[in-house]
Design an enzyme around this catalytic site. Structure first.
Site, mmCIF file in Angstrom:
data_model
loop_
_atom_site.group_PDB
_atom_site.id
_atom_site.type_symbol
_atom_site.label_atom_id
_atom_site.label_comp_id
_atom_site.label_asym_id
_atom_site.label_seq_id
_atom_site.Cartn_x
_atom_site.Cartn_y
_atom_site.Cartn_z
ATOM 1 C CG ASN A 1 2.258 14.487 72.357
ATOM 2 O OD1 ASN A 1 2.390 14.034 71.232
ATOM 3 N ND2 ASN A 1 1.348 15.402 72.662
ATOM 4 C CD GLN B 1 48.627 43.964 38.226
ATOM 5 O OE1 GLN B 1 47.799 43.092 38.477
ATOM 6 N NE2 GLN B 1 48.875 44.351 36.986
ATOM 7 N N GLY C 1 47.301 45.499 33.336
ATOM 8 C CA GLY C 1 47.229 44.381 32.399
ATOM 9 C C GLY C 1 47.888 43.122 32.921
ATOM 10 N NE ARG D 1 -8.173 24.426 81.295
ATOM 11 C CZ ARG D 1 -8.179 23.237 80.716
ATOM 12 N NH1 ARG D 1 -7.294 22.945 79.790
ATOM 13 N NH2 ARG D 1 -9.061 22.330 81.050
ATOM 14 C CG ASP E 1 38.849 35.269 34.903
ATOM 15 O OD1 ASP E 1 39.751 34.483 34.541
ATOM 16 O OD2 ASP E 1 38.324 36.101 34.148
ATOM 17 C CB ALA F 1 -5.334 21.836 76.485
ATOM 18 N NE ARG G 1 35.310 41.846 30.628
ATOM 19 C CZ ARG G 1 36.264 41.107 30.073
ATOM 20 N NH1 ARG G 1 36.084 40.613 28.868
ATOM 21 N NH2 ARG G 1 37.384 40.838 30.727
HETATM 22 C C1 UD1 Z 1 42.629 36.964 28.986
HETATM 23 C C2 UD1 Z 1 43.600 36.873 27.820
HETATM 24 C C3 UD1 Z 1 42.902 36.231 26.649
HETATM 25 C C4 UD1 Z 1 42.360 34.879 27.032
HETATM 26 C C5 UD1 Z 1 41.455 34.998 28.263
HETATM 27 C C6 UD1 Z 1 41.070 33.635 28.760
HETATM 28 C C7 UD1 Z 1 45.044 38.833 28.109
HETATM 29 C C8 UD1 Z 1 45.402 40.180 27.615
HETATM 30 N N1 UD1 Z 1 44.068 38.205 27.476
HETATM 31 O O1 UD1 Z 1 41.593 37.855 28.595
HETATM 32 O O2 UD1 Z 1 43.817 36.058 25.563
HETATM 33 O O3 UD1 Z 1 41.629 34.329 25.945
HETATM 34 O O4 UD1 Z 1 42.149 35.664 29.324
HETATM 35 O O5 UD1 Z 1 40.154 33.706 29.830
HETATM 36 O O6 UD1 Z 1 45.669 38.350 29.024
HETATM 37 N N2 UD1 Z 1 44.472 40.479 35.970
HETATM 38 C C9 UD1 Z 1 45.443 40.934 36.848
HETATM 39 N N3 UD1 Z 1 45.993 42.140 36.664
HETATM 40 C C10 UD1 Z 1 45.659 42.956 35.621
HETATM 41 C C11 UD1 Z 1 44.665 42.490 34.713
HETATM 42 C C12 UD1 Z 1 44.109 41.239 34.905
HETATM 43 O O7 UD1 Z 1 45.774 40.223 37.808
HETATM 44 O O8 UD1 Z 1 46.217 44.047 35.518
HETATM 45 C C13 UD1 Z 1 43.851 39.161 36.215
HETATM 46 C C14 UD1 Z 1 42.341 39.208 36.305
HETATM 47 O O9 UD1 Z 1 41.929 39.404 37.656
HETATM 48 C C15 UD1 Z 1 41.936 37.847 35.793
HETATM 49 C C16 UD1 Z 1 43.055 37.467 34.826
HETATM 50 O O10 UD1 Z 1 44.136 38.322 35.115
HETATM 51 O O11 UD1 Z 1 41.847 36.899 36.819
HETATM 52 C C17 UD1 Z 1 42.642 37.626 33.377
HETATM 53 O O12 UD1 Z 1 42.236 38.970 33.141
HETATM 54 P P1 UD1 Z 1 40.946 39.304 32.296
HETATM 55 O O13 UD1 Z 1 40.763 40.776 32.291
HETATM 56 O O14 UD1 Z 1 39.815 38.493 32.719
HETATM 57 O O15 UD1 Z 1 41.433 38.854 30.846
HETATM 58 P P2 UD1 Z 1 40.505 38.432 29.646
HETATM 59 O O16 UD1 Z 1 39.926 39.641 29.024
HETATM 60 O O17 UD1 Z 1 39.594 37.364 30.042
HETATM 61 CA CA CA Z 2 38.883 36.482 31.969
#
Ligand code: UD1
Ligand code: CA
Length: 452
Positions: free
Chosen positions: A370, A67, A72, A433, A96, A416, A8
């Protein structure tokens, strides 16, 4: 968790390395985590642009889990099983969300222990819960977390949101984590689904609300990021105000977290103080000045529009307006650098002055010197840089060019507009000069007529 891409933000840089409050978002989270547990117990889950993320925070001494495919937040914890399953309690932080306080993490952990829960989530009541997972409760127990995209209209009205910070009982998490599925709007393994999974398995899932909803805010969009940045900056200004610093219109100033400022110093609007800058007491930093990684003594006056990088300034010095101090500038006590003076790698002795339109580079300038308007140290011959030495009490007349390497002896006087290509002995008068030629007025007039 720091493996996500941050789609995003529409950026080529990974989300967790975007800067708020002058530091990568992830660096804030790690610094806070380190206040709670030692680095060897912190595991950063990396994936998108993993090597860059690792490099950016490796100096903290934390561990990393790769990962490789980001399927997710639930998948992130599946991948970390080897590293984490031996722990009784696992605290999960969102890479984040940089405003989380160490105290809040401690409270989450203590509440989880006291409740003897399988999963405890940190929740918050938000006026605008859009985008966050909602907490579906059954009294004190949490039944499930529903993500925005899967929430029913009724659930979307719930204002209690999931912050993305959790405490898990290690064994309960890894005994049940394989029950997560990808049957949802994003086709991902949601860690949030662990609430429902554990609840259905008869395990205890609870939530503790933060008293300050501001600290769980994430940075999914640029707008959210800028909001976090403003909050961090303002918090820093408040800390300085508390310490006796006056800051006019603090929301126009950009002051980095590590900056130190002494009491009774006044900071005018639109000032930037960056990096490891340290400013003494009783100084005045006037508008539009940008000071990075510099150390200023007490009672220094920085007039508007002064730019300073990696420099040191003695007490009572006066700088600007519009002085450009490049790295390695050392200004002695009570010295002056004025408008449109550019400096680089110089030492300017006590009470010495260069008040107008000069370039001073690779120079050692003594005390009480100076430097007249328009003086230039010619430090570069196209191949190498050379040094100019100007001893105590020298007077350099306006518009002089000092061709380095060159040394002007103590107390010497440069007339100067001189071009000095040889050393000048102490107390000498140097005049280099072209001598003026004047023509009789009639001939000059003729010349003009001829041209026309
Ligand atoms: C997530 C939560 C949501 C919560 C919100 C709060 C889930 C599914 N949802 O949503 O309920 O309200 O945080 O801020 O968890 N990340 C990984 N590996 C992945 C995916 C994400 O390490 O495969 C990390 C991202 O880098 C990030 C964190 O997990 O730092 C959260 O992921 P993000 O995609 O921001 O989740 P949200 O949509 O904010
Ligand atoms: Ca987030």
């Amino acid at each position: 968790m720091a493996a996500g891409k941050g789609t995003r933000l529409k950026s080529k840089h990974p989300k967790v390395l975007q800067e708020v409050g002058s530091k990568p978002i992830l660096a804030h989270v790690i610094a806070t985590a380190q206040k709670v547990v030692p680095a060897q117990d912190i595991f950063v889950i990396i994936g998108h642009d993993a090597e860059r993320v690792r490099e950016a925070v490796a100096a903290t001494g934390v561990n990393f889990v790769l990962q490789a495919e980001q399927r997710g937040t639930g998948h992130a914890l599946m991948v970390a099983r080897g590293a984490l399953s031996a722990y009784d309690q696992i605290i999960v932080l969102s890479g984040d969300a940089p405003l989380i306080a160490a105290e809040t993490i401690r409270k989450l952990s203590a509440f989880h222990t006291a409740q003897n829960a399988a999963m405890t989530l940190l929740s918050a009541d938000l006026d605008h819960p859009f985008g966050y997972g909602r907490v579906v409760r059954q009294g004190a127990r949490v039944q499930a977390i529903v993500e925005e995209k899967s929430a029913t209209p009724q659930q979307k009205k719930i204002r209690e949101i999931n912050s993305g910070f959790y405490a898990f009982a290690g064994p309960a998490l890894y005994e049940h984590i394989d029950r997560l599925s990808t049957a949802n709007a994003h086709g991902e393994y949601y860690l949030t689904d662990m609430a429902g999974v554990l609840h259905r398995a008869g395990k205890k899932v609870v939530a503790i609300k933060t008293s300050d909803p501001g600290e769980v805010l994430g940075s999914n969009t640029r707008a959210e990021m800028m909001d976090l940045d403003a909050r961090l900056r303002l918090a820093k200004c408040r800390e300085l105000l508390e310490a006796g610093v006056t800051i006019f219109y603090p929301n126009t100033c950009v002051i980095d977290g590590d900056v130190e400022v002494g009491a009774d110093t006044v900071i005018e609007p639109f000032v930037q103080l960056l990096g490891n800058t340290k400013i003494g007491a009783d100084c005045r930093i006037r508008s539009y000045s940008v000071i990075g990684n510099s150390v200023l003594g007490d009672r220094v006056i920085v007039k508007p529009g002064t730019i300073m990088e990696d420099s040191r300034v003695g007490a009572g010095a006066v700088l600007g307006p519009y002085t450009h101090m490049r790295p390695g500038t050392e200004v002695g006590e009570g010295a002056h650098l004025g408008n449109f003076v550019e400096t680089k790698k110089i030492k300017l002795g006590k009470r010495s002055k260069a008040n107008h339109l000069s370039y001073l580079g690779d120079a050692e300038i003594g005390e009480g010197v100076n430097i007249g308007a328009g003086t230039i140290t010619c430090n570069y011959d196209g191949m190498n840089k050379h040094k100019t030495i100007i001893e105590d009490g020298v007077f350099v007349g306006s518009d002089s060019t000092l061709v380095a390497p060159v040394k002007i002896g103590r107390g010497a006087y440069i007339a100067a507009a001189s071009c000095i290509t040889e050393d000048v002995p102490a107390d000498a008068l140097a005049l280099a000069r072209a001598s003026p030629k004047t023509c009789r007025r009639t001939r000059w007039r003729l010349g003009v007529r001829d041209k026309a």
